[in-house]
Motif scaffolding. Structure first.
Motif, PDB file in Angstrom:
ATOM      1  N   ASP A  24      -4.661   9.231   6.180  1.00  0.00           N
ATOM      2  CA  ASP A  24      -3.644   9.871   6.574  1.00  0.00           C
ATOM      3  C   ASP A  24      -3.428  11.083   6.338  1.00  0.00           C
ATOM      4  O   ASP A  24      -3.117  11.885   7.155  1.00  0.00           O
ATOM      5  N   TRP A  66       0.858  -1.255   0.154  1.00  0.00           N
ATOM      6  CA  TRP A  66      -0.011   0.004  -0.194  1.00  0.00           C
ATOM      7  C   TRP A  66       0.716   1.138  -0.121  1.00  0.00           C
ATOM      8  O   TRP A  66       0.535   2.196  -0.653  1.00  0.00           O
ATOM      9  N   TRP A  67       1.859   1.192   0.753  1.00  0.00           N
ATOM     10  CA  TRP A  67       2.767   2.470   0.771  1.00  0.00           C
ATOM     11  C   TRP A  67       3.954   2.487   0.140  1.00  0.00           C
ATOM     12  O   TRP A  67       4.753   3.559   0.182  1.00  0.00           O
ATOM     13  N   ASP A  68       3.983   1.598  -0.767  1.00  0.00           N
ATOM     14  CA  ASP A  68       5.094   1.690  -1.785  1.00  0.00           C
ATOM     15  C   ASP A  68       4.660   2.422  -2.814  1.00  0.00           C
ATOM     16  O   ASP A  68       3.812   2.182  -3.822  1.00  0.00           O
ATOM     17  N   GLU A 104       4.576   4.663  12.459  1.00  0.00           N
ATOM     18  CA  GLU A 104       5.948   4.843  11.774  1.00  0.00           C
ATOM     19  C   GLU A 104       6.179   6.295  11.276  1.00  0.00           C
ATOM     20  O   GLU A 104       7.156   6.963  11.615  1.00  0.00           O
ATOM     21  N   ALA A 105       4.848   6.737  10.767  1.00  0.00           N
ATOM     22  CA  ALA A 105       5.059   8.348  10.408  1.00  0.00           C
ATOM     23  C   ALA A 105       4.671   9.263  11.544  1.00  0.00           C
ATOM     24  O   ALA A 105       4.639  10.404  11.128  1.00  0.00           O
ATOM     25  N   HIS A 113      -1.506   7.247  -4.803  1.00  0.00           N
ATOM     26  CA  HIS A 113      -0.537   8.135  -4.266  1.00  0.00           C
ATOM     27  C   HIS A 113      -0.651   9.423  -5.080  1.00  0.00           C
ATOM     28  O   HIS A 113      -0.638  10.634  -4.526  1.00  0.00           O
ATOM     29  N   THR A 152       1.656   9.840  12.690  1.00  0.00           N
ATOM     30  CA  THR A 152       0.476  10.744  12.332  1.00  0.00           C
ATOM     31  C   THR A 152      -0.568  10.871  13.565  1.00  0.00           C
ATOM     32  O   THR A 152      -0.799   9.695  14.078  1.00  0.00           O
ATOM     33  N   HIS A 193       1.673   2.098   9.264  1.00  0.00           N
ATOM     34  CA  HIS A 193       2.098   3.314   8.728  1.00  0.00           C
ATOM     35  C   HIS A 193       2.109   4.519   9.829  1.00  0.00           C
ATOM     36  O   HIS A 193       2.702   5.519   9.899  1.00  0.00           O
ATOM     37  N   VAL A 234      -1.487  -2.537   7.804  1.00  0.00           N
ATOM     38  CA  VAL A 234      -0.750  -1.898   7.443  1.00  0.00           C
ATOM     39  C   VAL A 234      -0.921  -0.286   7.524  1.00  0.00           C
ATOM     40  O   VAL A 234      -0.037   0.402   7.763  1.00  0.00           O
TER      41      VAL A 234
END
Length: 237
Positions: A66, A22-24, A94-95, A33, A97, A91, A87
């Motif tokens: 996000d 998803w975040w690639d 990790e970010a 994205h 948010t 994220h 996921v």
């Protein structure tokens, strides 16, 4: 249709299998994205998100949820694809948010639990993946506060959309995995407008989204022949 049956197991499996990507931003989710800033800006211009309570229906890995949280909204993202939600949660950690949380629940079930709760509801690129899109639209109406805003995006059903969104995007340019969309499940703007009117919404604004495969550039305009978005409101009275 019950609050727990409006989903297609094959669709959930499809997106669950890709959840780790998803975040690639160079993966199968690259188009999401790329269009996310356009969607976010369009929404935020219609109703500034800062300080609002927002629900993202069919949030997947949390790309839009996000981003809305980073605009200052308090966001809940919901989906039935558990791997994608994990996921999204990872994220967010990790970010770092703030103001976003995720829950595995359907829109219909949440509407039964928390009617009239959110200032804004978004349901983007999701309606074409469920058996009964009208039921999701109705649930979104129940979830938003009177006077609140609900945003939908989906894909038109016509020869051009088949050529561009399915043949072109999935089989020629390989922008999306093959089988991402089924032509029969695509939704004409007139059909989505009918679902919205039946639920009780006032349709405020529409926008189309275009793509140039040579420049890889997306932009918004008034052409709703392929990808399009609706901005609706729930009457205050």
């Amino acid at each position: 249709m019950s609050t727990n049956s409006n989903f297609d197991p094959a669709e959930l499996a499809k997106f669950s299998d890709l959840a780790h990507r998803w975040w690639d931003k160079e993966s199968e989710f690259r188009p999401l994205h790329q269009i996310n800033p356009l969607r976010l800006t369009w929404i935020d211009k219609i109703i500034p998100l800062k300080g609002l309570s927002v629900l993202d229906v069919g949030c997947g890995g949390g790309i839009l949820a996000d981003a809305m949280a980073r605009k200052g909204a308090k966001v809940m993202g919901i989906d039935l694809a558990e791997k994608a939600l994990k996921v999204a949660q990872l994220h967010a950690l990790e970010a770092q948010t703030e103001g976003v949380q995720y829950q595995k629940i359907s829109a219909e079930a949440l509407a039964a639990e928390q009617p009239g709760t959110f200032d804004v509801v978004t349901c983007m690129e999701m309606l074409e993946h469920v058996p009964d899109p009208a039921a999701v639209v109705k649930a979104c109406y129940a979830l938003v506060k009177p006077g609140g805003h609900v945003f939908f995006s989906t894909i038109n059903r016509n020869a051009k959309s088949f050529l561009f969104a399915i043949v072109g995007a999935e089989y020629v340019l390989n922008i999306l995995p093959r089988g991402t969309h089924e032509y029969a499940k695509l939704i004409k703007p007139s059909e989505l407008a009918a679902y919205c009117r039946a639920a009780g919404f006032d349709l405020q604004k529409t926008s189309g989204m275009q793509y140039n495969p040579l420049t890889r550039h997306y932009w918004l305009d008034d052409n709703t022949s392929v990808n399009y978005m609706f901005a609706t409101t729930k009457p205050a009275a």
